[in-house]
Design a protein around this motif. Sequence first.
Motif, PDB file in Angstrom:
ATOM      1  N   ARG A  74      -4.838   6.588 -12.175  1.00  0.00           N
ATOM      2  CA  ARG A  74      -5.311   7.840 -12.790  1.00  0.00           C
ATOM      3  C   ARG A  74      -4.468   8.156 -14.018  1.00  0.00           C
ATOM      4  NH1 ARG A  74      -5.711  12.593  -8.744  1.00  0.00           N
ATOM      5  NH2 ARG A  74      -7.345  11.209  -7.969  1.00  0.00           N
ATOM      6  N   GLY A  93       0.821  -1.204   0.000  1.00  0.00           N
ATOM      7  CA  GLY A  93       0.000   0.000   0.000  1.00  0.00           C
ATOM      8  C   GLY A  93       0.852   1.250   0.000  1.00  0.00           C
ATOM      9  N   ALA A  97       2.265   1.723  -3.448  1.00  0.00           N
ATOM     10  CA  ALA A  97       1.253   2.252  -4.360  1.00  0.00           C
ATOM     11  C   ALA A  97       1.072   3.747  -4.156  1.00  0.00           C
ATOM     12  CB  ALA A  97      -0.070   1.520  -4.153  1.00  0.00           C
ATOM     13  N   GLN A  98       1.023   4.172  -2.863  1.00  0.00           N
ATOM     14  CA  GLN A  98       0.814   5.574  -2.567  1.00  0.00           C
ATOM     15  C   GLN A  98       2.019   6.420  -2.992  1.00  0.00           C
ATOM     16  OE1 GLN A  98      -1.940   6.974  -1.583  1.00  0.00           O
ATOM     17  NE2 GLN A  98      -3.057   5.056  -1.418  1.00  0.00           N
ATOM     18  N   THR A 127      -3.481   4.210  -6.550  1.00  0.00           N
ATOM     19  CA  THR A 127      -3.938   3.722  -5.257  1.00  0.00           C
ATOM     20  C   THR A 127      -4.155   2.220  -5.389  1.00  0.00           C
ATOM     21  OG1 THR A 127      -6.341   3.882  -5.626  1.00  0.00           O
ATOM     22  CG2 THR A 127      -5.189   5.907  -4.962  1.00  0.00           C
ATOM     23  N   ASP A 128      -4.587   1.603  -4.298  1.00  0.00           N
ATOM     24  CA  ASP A 128      -4.838   0.172  -4.380  1.00  0.00           C
ATOM     25  C   ASP A 128      -6.088  -0.149  -5.181  1.00  0.00           C
ATOM     26  OD1 ASP A 128      -6.576   1.225  -2.569  1.00  0.00           O
ATOM     27  OD2 ASP A 128      -6.320  -0.343  -1.058  1.00  0.00           O
ATOM     28  N   LYS A 129      -6.877   0.891  -5.545  1.00  0.00           N
ATOM     29  CA  LYS A 129      -8.120   0.653  -6.278  1.00  0.00           C
ATOM     30  C   LYS A 129      -8.178   1.361  -7.632  1.00  0.00           C
ATOM     31  CE  LYS A 129     -11.010  -0.163  -2.193  1.00  0.00           C
ATOM     32  NZ  LYS A 129     -12.218   0.266  -1.446  1.00  0.00           N
ATOM     33  N   THR A 130      -7.301   2.339  -7.856  1.00  0.00           N
ATOM     34  CA  THR A 130      -7.399   3.130  -9.088  1.00  0.00           C
ATOM     35  C   THR A 130      -6.024   3.431  -9.697  1.00  0.00           C
ATOM     36  OG1 THR A 130      -7.347   5.244  -7.897  1.00  0.00           O
ATOM     37  CG2 THR A 130      -9.517   4.279  -8.335  1.00  0.00           C
ATOM     38  N   ARG A 137      -7.468  -2.844 -10.284  1.00  0.00           N
ATOM     39  CA  ARG A 137      -7.593  -1.380 -10.230  1.00  0.00           C
ATOM     40  C   ARG A 137      -8.455  -0.878 -11.388  1.00  0.00           C
ATOM     41  NH1 ARG A 137      -2.117  -2.131  -8.787  1.00  0.00           N
ATOM     42  NH2 ARG A 137      -1.593  -1.260  -6.733  1.00  0.00           N
TER      43      ARG A 137
END
Length: 402
Positions: A34, A19, A22-23, A29-32, A72
């Motif tokens: 961009r 995590g 990813a940040q 992020t862990d879900k997206t 993601r």
Amino acid sequence: MTPLFKRLLAAALTAAAFGAQAQAEPGLTDKTIRIGMFGPLSGNSMAYGFDVINAAKMYYDKVNKEGGIHGRQIELVVEDDRCNANDLLAAVKKLTEQDKVFLLNGGSCSGPVVGAREYVERSQIPMIMLNASGDGALYPPSKYIYGAFSISQRAVGGSMVQFAAEHLKAKKIGYLNHDDAYGGWNLEAAEFQAKKLGATLQVQSINPNITDVTAPMLKIRAANPDVLLVTTYARPVSLLVKKAQELGWNKPIVIAVNGTADLKQLVENVGSKDAFKNVYLQEVMLDVAGGDKLKWVYDMYKQYYPELAAKPGYPQTYMPYGIPSAMAVVNALKAAGPQPTREKFLDAMSKTNFDSKVMAGPIVFTPSDHAAQKSAIYLKFDGENKTVVPGSYASAWTYQPK
């Protein structure tokens, strides 16, 4: 501490580490993931990019509906660059600095894209062009920039000469290009291809804003070539085709993809379908727009944009060009793995090789060549109907470090 607790703690620490990684990457992020997109959504040049962005958006949406990339979802931030250098650079800066995107996927006009190269390299953000040729941003290769999914200008010139010599059996080739960097790019590969094939070029370079093409056309006619290749934008093309008819030119004219964004308007500007009795068009897709091989793209467009598809003039000519660009981004993101970084993504891009089932040739990148495809097909055009000439014709020019 029990063995079970130790395993749970280790798993939690691993997840936390992933995590944190990813940040650490912008736009991730862990879900997206961009992605910043930009192109001409308004203004005189919107035909070069409005529907190209629409095509990329619908492909990204398809990927999201299928589960995204390693879980993601793709999140898009879209800006209008109006095919203007200042607007494009402002869009790139906003997407990079304010929106904190993971990568850039944009650019439909070569000049403005090239102008952003320095900023992109300084910011170390991946930029994957939409449909710009962008030779000045691709050569010499930049670690951060990939493009020419439609075709590079070098490949435009090389492919046209190959077609003229191989299919039209031309030995003397008239060549009209712009007298700027854009025209210089396609001429460089055209000269390379001509030398390779034992053909000669009679070149006339004209200003993109020319209003009277009498002088260059008289010089071309005096040189008496077997064929005339025109690599200019649309406005000079209409003047040149009209003047050719006035001068009684009856030999083949081959128009580069640069000048074919709106064929209906081209015919109207020329004023006579008779002027197109011996005209060929360069096409960088594998079929005519809306042809059987591209039906899946147009069906998808109608599904995603039913109201737009019902309007005259839509989808716009270059619409399918957005698909290969988005495909390449998705493929490289998948190859970068569940814990992607920009470095992993760029490494994956440098090993890209796939058939988009949209363009005339494969989409291939290597560490030393970041221009996607080198091939084109050709269409016989009578002012109304287009007939595919069998085969594809590739440029042989390759970048050689100086």
